[in-house]
Design a protein around this motif. Structure first.
Motif, short mmCIF file in Angstrom:
data_model
loop_
_atom_site.label_atom_id
_atom_site.label_comp_id
_atom_site.label_asym_id
_atom_site.label_seq_id
_atom_site.Cartn_x
_atom_site.Cartn_y
_atom_site.Cartn_z
N THR A 43 0.91 -1.15 -0.03
CA THR A 43 -0.01 0.22 -0.05
C THR A 43 0.86 1.36 -0.09
OG1 THR A 43 -1.51 1.04 1.11
CG2 THR A 43 -0.12 0.01 2.72
N PRO A 44 0.64 2.22 -0.68
CA PRO A 44 1.09 3.57 -0.66
C PRO A 44 1.07 4.24 0.66
CG PRO A 44 -0.56 3.91 -2.16
CD PRO A 44 -0.65 2.13 -1.86
N GLU A 45 -0.06 3.76 1.44
CA GLU A 45 -0.31 4.67 2.63
C GLU A 45 -0.10 3.46 3.98
OE1 GLU A 45 -0.96 7.89 2.91
OE2 GLU A 45 -1.09 7.86 0.68
N PRO A 46 1.20 3.11 4.09
CA PRO A 46 1.35 2.15 5.11
C PRO A 46 1.04 2.67 6.63
CG PRO A 46 3.63 2.98 4.37
CD PRO A 46 2.36 3.69 3.64
N GLY A 47 1.24 3.82 6.64
CA GLY A 47 1.05 4.55 8.02
C GLY A 47 -0.48 4.51 8.59
N GLU A 48 -1.28 5.08 7.62
CA GLU A 48 -2.63 4.94 7.75
C GLU A 48 -3.23 3.54 8.02
OE1 GLU A 48 -4.80 6.93 4.60
OE2 GLU A 48 -3.64 8.58 4.90
N VAL A 49 -2.61 2.45 7.29
CA VAL A 49 -3.10 0.97 7.37
C VAL A 49 -2.43 0.42 8.92
CG1 VAL A 49 -2.75 -1.33 6.49
CG2 VAL A 49 -3.17 0.64 4.86
N PHE A 50 -1.40 0.57 8.87
CA PHE A 50 -0.86 0.44 10.48
C PHE A 50 -1.48 1.08 11.49
CE2 PHE A 50 2.09 0.46 13.98
CZ PHE A 50 2.41 -0.90 14.01
N THR A 51 -1.86 2.26 11.63
CA THR A 51 -2.23 2.83 12.64
C THR A 51 -3.86 2.40 12.95
OG1 THR A 51 -1.00 4.88 12.29
CG2 THR A 51 -2.94 5.18 13.51
N HIS A 52 -4.54 2.23 11.73
CA HIS A 52 -5.85 1.83 11.80
C HIS A 52 -5.94 0.26 12.50
CE1 HIS A 52 -10.14 0.90 10.68
NE2 HIS A 52 -9.60 -0.21 10.34
N HIS A 53 -4.99 -0.48 12.02
CA HIS A 53 -4.78 -2.02 12.66
C HIS A 53 -4.55 -1.79 14.00
CE1 HIS A 53 -4.73 -5.99 12.36
NE2 HIS A 53 -3.56 -6.18 13.04
N LEU A 54 -3.47 -0.88 14.47
CA LEU A 54 -3.04 -0.77 15.90
C LEU A 54 -4.23 -0.33 16.73
CD1 LEU A 54 -0.67 -0.63 18.02
CD2 LEU A 54 -0.16 1.65 17.38
N ASN A 55 -4.99 0.67 16.19
CA ASN A 55 -6.09 1.04 17.13
C ASN A 55 -6.91 -0.11 17.47
OD1 ASN A 55 -5.11 3.54 17.28
ND2 ASN A 55 -6.10 4.33 15.72
N ARG A 56 -7.32 -1.06 16.17
CA ARG A 56 -7.99 -2.15 16.42
C ARG A 56 -7.72 -3.17 17.24
NH1 ARG A 56 -8.68 -4.45 10.63
NH2 ARG A 56 -9.20 -6.36 12.10
N VAL A 57 -6.35 -3.45 17.41
CA VAL A 57 -5.49 -4.44 18.07
C VAL A 57 -5.67 -3.92 19.75
CG1 VAL A 57 -3.39 -5.54 18.69
CG2 VAL A 57 -4.19 -5.46 16.54
N ARG A 58 -5.46 -2.59 19.66
CA ARG A 58 -5.62 -1.98 21.13
C ARG A 58 -7.06 -1.97 21.85
NH1 ARG A 58 -5.07 2.99 21.62
NH2 ARG A 58 -4.19 3.21 23.79
N GLN A 59 -7.91 -1.59 20.80
CA GLN A 59 -9.39 -1.91 21.34
C GLN A 59 -9.79 -3.20 21.75
OE1 GLN A 59 -11.56 0.80 21.55
NE2 GLN A 59 -13.13 -0.65 22.56
N ARG A 60 -9.43 -4.12 21.00
CA ARG A 60 -9.56 -5.48 21.24
C ARG A 60 -8.83 -5.99 22.38
NH1 ARG A 60 -7.84 -8.02 16.31
NH2 ARG A 60 -5.59 -8.40 17.33
N SER A 61 -7.66 -5.63 22.69
CA SER A 61 -6.87 -6.07 23.83
C SER A 61 -7.09 -5.30 25.21
CB SER A 61 -5.26 -5.92 23.61
OG SER A 61 -4.99 -6.78 22.54
#
Length: 119
Positions: free
Chosen positions: A96-114
């Protein structure tokens, strides 16, 4: 022709993590074989190699191989873990040309789940 960096004059540090990752991705893209259809595959497989180097460093730092003894330090383990993170982020940038956005979105999902609602 690929230019080899002069080790006496290291490049200036990137402005941030994602600029550094994009710099490495750009360098890899400009130095890959033109007919390389398996670029993503190789970049993802590179993670296995790097994780293996972490395992080797941990075994070496703890002296768990009786044939070799203590061969690494915990600084080596930290450096190998950084290599894993860099390799994973470059592979993400390849997808993806937007790795920061993808990573931040995923990190937020993992944080929320955890961590739950307080995250």
């Amino acid at each position: 022709m690929t230019r080899t960096p002069d080790p006496a004059t290291p490049p200036a540090p990137p402005a941030d993590l994602w600029t550094g990752i994009d710099d490495l991705w750009t360098w890899l893209e400009s130095n890959r074989a033109p007919d390389s259809a398996d670029t993503l595959l190789v970049r993802v497989l590179k993670l296995s190699e790097e994780v293996g180097e972490v395992a080797e460093a941990v075994i070496g730092a703890t002296g768990r191989n009786p044939r070799k003894g203590t061969t690494h330090t915990w600084d080596d383990v930290r450096a190998e873990l950084c290599d894993v993170a860099i390799t994973a982020l470059v592979a993400l940038r390849t997808l993806t040309p937007e790795p920061g956005e993808v990573f931040t979105h995923h990190l937020n999902r993992v944080r929320q789940r955890s961590l739950g609602d307080g995250a």
